[in-house]
Write an enzyme that holds these catalytic residues in place. Structure first.
Site, PDB file in Angstrom:
ATOM      1  CB  SER A 176     117.090  96.086   1.213  1.00  0.00           C
ATOM      2  OG  SER A 176     117.128  96.435   2.576  1.00  0.00           O
ATOM      3  CG  HIS A 204     117.408  93.635  -2.633  1.00  0.00           C
ATOM      4  ND1 HIS A 204     116.245  94.157  -3.128  1.00  0.00           N
ATOM      5  CD2 HIS A 204     117.240  93.534  -1.285  1.00  0.00           C
ATOM      6  CE1 HIS A 204     115.400  94.398  -2.132  1.00  0.00           C
ATOM      7  NE2 HIS A 204     115.982  94.021  -1.005  1.00  0.00           N
ATOM      8  CE  LYS A 235     113.420  91.506  -1.384  1.00  0.00           C
ATOM      9  NZ  LYS A 235     112.124  91.975  -0.922  1.00  0.00           N
TER      10      LYS A 235
HETATM   11  C1  PLP Z   1     117.847  91.974   2.345  1.00  0.00           C
HETATM   12  C2  PLP Z   1     116.472  91.413   2.482  1.00  0.00           C
HETATM   13  N1  PLP Z   1     116.336  90.218   3.062  1.00  0.00           N
HETATM   14  C3  PLP Z   1     115.128  89.653   3.203  1.00  0.00           C
HETATM   15  C4  PLP Z   1     113.990  90.279   2.754  1.00  0.00           C
HETATM   16  C5  PLP Z   1     112.665  89.633   2.961  1.00  0.00           C
HETATM   17  O1  PLP Z   1     112.292  88.927   1.848  1.00  0.00           O
HETATM   18  P1  PLP Z   1     110.748  88.602   1.622  1.00  0.00           P
HETATM   19  O2  PLP Z   1     110.123  89.836   1.078  1.00  0.00           O
HETATM   20  O3  PLP Z   1     110.734  87.459   0.694  1.00  0.00           O
HETATM   21  O4  PLP Z   1     110.198  88.269   2.973  1.00  0.00           O
HETATM   22  C6  PLP Z   1     114.101  91.504   2.110  1.00  0.00           C
HETATM   23  C7  PLP Z   1     112.902  92.146   1.541  1.00  0.00           C
HETATM   24  O5  PLP Z   1     112.373  93.093   1.929  1.00  0.00           O
HETATM   25  C8  PLP Z   1     115.358  92.103   1.997  1.00  0.00           C
HETATM   26  O6  PLP Z   1     115.493  93.306   1.442  1.00  0.00           O
END
Ligand code: PLP
Length: 387
Positions: A176, A204, A235
């Site tokens: 991320s 992502h 996202k």
């Molecule tokens: C790799 C990754 N996994 C999980 C999440 C969490 O997702 P959510 O925003 O739906 O809680 C994010 C988001 O920030 C992320 O970048």
């Protein structure tokens, strides 16, 4: 309380204090902040769907039919036909047997890892995995073996050092804060060779990577070879909610064991309706992700030509590395004054001395807008002695 005051003073002194910027209108490539129009270059709204009329209409129609709140957790009073439809649609989209919804991607990771692993397990986790994976691993009580970021030699060494039949390799699909893609081909080969389960969080990649936009498993052309896939609807899909896809038995197991699924109120019908509609858009509008990824490649090349340090990325996430947290914040502030919103990402989100501007593109950014960002970055970067 003194310890809180001391902590807050310390992070202020070190340039790590965080503040909100409040938007006063919808989220698209231009946003309104205190009546100023600002170009947004920092959102995960990669396909620019957060203000899409079709999604807003889907939400409105769901509210008229089902009302607003879901009234309870999925296993009590919070299950609607819409939830069932969305789970089937996600499984179909990801080409797996079944899917289960969570309220966020964060909860999907925590709930899944803790449902699977306990102190008898060993979890091999990439050093740059998302906080929700790290927290899930810690909460599970399993032995956590962190391998160097995307370093397959290190992973192999560690697999040899930690034998056992309860083992899982867990990785982000797209990292991320770095924008790079995990070497899934090699990870899966190592896992198969050593009889280890695999879990990939494609928050992502979903909606962005692969011919059909289904994410990094499709990008590598691996059908059904990852045991557990996590994703988020928050996202590229411009909605909210996390999910896990895999076999029917995995999904049934999580329904009974994942505490963040069981003990939390279900997503509202409007949110589910938005996800149903945005999955169709992702499927049908391939041109959006083609343009997004082409622009991202072009843009990072131009940044390098200007002399910026930019990590290699095949996604819409472009990390411009600054190093010092203070300097990254200053650069972000200078850009904001010029009408461009790019967040400075600092420790603990990223390792010490790797503070950065995490630039993200949207499918609707035009070359003219991106050129304007490059000019502004050049000016601000020179003023701060970064280039
Ligand atoms: C790799 C990754 N996994 C999980 C999440 C969490 O997702 P959510 O925003 O739906 O809680 C994010 C988001 O920030 C992320 O970048």
């Amino acid at each position: 309380m003194r310890f809180i005051d001391e902590y807050l003073k310390d992070i202020k002194d070190r340039g790590l204090y965080r503040e909100f910027k409040f938007f006063s209108g919808p989220q698209s490539k231009y946003i309104s902040i205190r009546d100023r129009k600002v170009l947004l270059m920092a959102s995960n709204n990669y396909l620019d769907l957060c203000n899409d009329d079709r999604l807003k209409e889907a939400a409105e129609a769901a509210i008229r039919t089902y009302g607003v709140g879901s009234g309870g957790s999925r296993l009590t009073t919070g299950s609607y036909e819409l939830h069932d439809q969305l789970e089937k649609k996600i499984a179909d989209f990801k080409n797996t047997e079944a899917a289960i919804l969570f309220n966020t991607g964060y909860m999907a990771n925590i709930g899944t890892i803790t449902a699977i692993a306990d102190k008898e397990w060993t979890l091999f986790s990439d050093a740059l995995n998302h906080a929700s994976i790290i927290d899930g691993c810690r909460l599970s009580g399993a032995k956590i073996v962190v391998y160097k970021h995307c370093d397959m030699e290190d992973l192999q060494k560690k697999i040899k050092a930690y034998e056992g039949n309860k083992r899982l390799i867990v990785t982000d699909g797209v990292f991320s804060m770095d924008g790079d893609i995990a070497p899934l081909d090699k990870i899966i080969a190592l896992a198969k060779e050593n009889n280890i389960l695999t879990m990939v969080d494609d928050a992502h990649g979903t909606g962005v990577l692969g011919d059909n936009g289904t994410g990094c498993v499709e990008y590598f052309n691996f059908k059904e070879q990852v045991d557990i896939q996590v994703g988020t609807l928050s996202k590229a899909l411009a909605s909210e909610g996390g999910f896990v896809v895999g076999s029917k038995s995995l999904v049934t197991y999580l329904r009974h064991k994942a505490r963040s699924f069981i003990y939390s109120t279900a997503l509202s019908p409007a949110t589910i309706a938005v996800s149903l509609c945005s999955l169709d858009i992702v499927k049908n509008e391939k041109n959006k992700r083609i343009r997004l990824l082409e622009n991202a490649q072009w843009f990072q090349g131009e940044l390098r030509k200007l002399g910026f340090r930019v990590l290699e990325s095949n996604t819409a996430i472009i990390p411009l590395i600054i190093g010092s947290a203070e300097k990254a914040t200053k650069l972000s502030e200078k850009l904001f004054k010029k009408g461009i919103f790019i967040t400075a990402i600092r420790p603990p989100t990223v390792p010490e001395d790797t503070s950065r501007l995490r630039i993200t593109l949207m499918a609707t950014h035009s070359r003219e807008e991106l050129k304007h960002v490059l000019d502004s970055l050049k000016e601000a970067g020179m003023e701060l002695g970064i280039i």
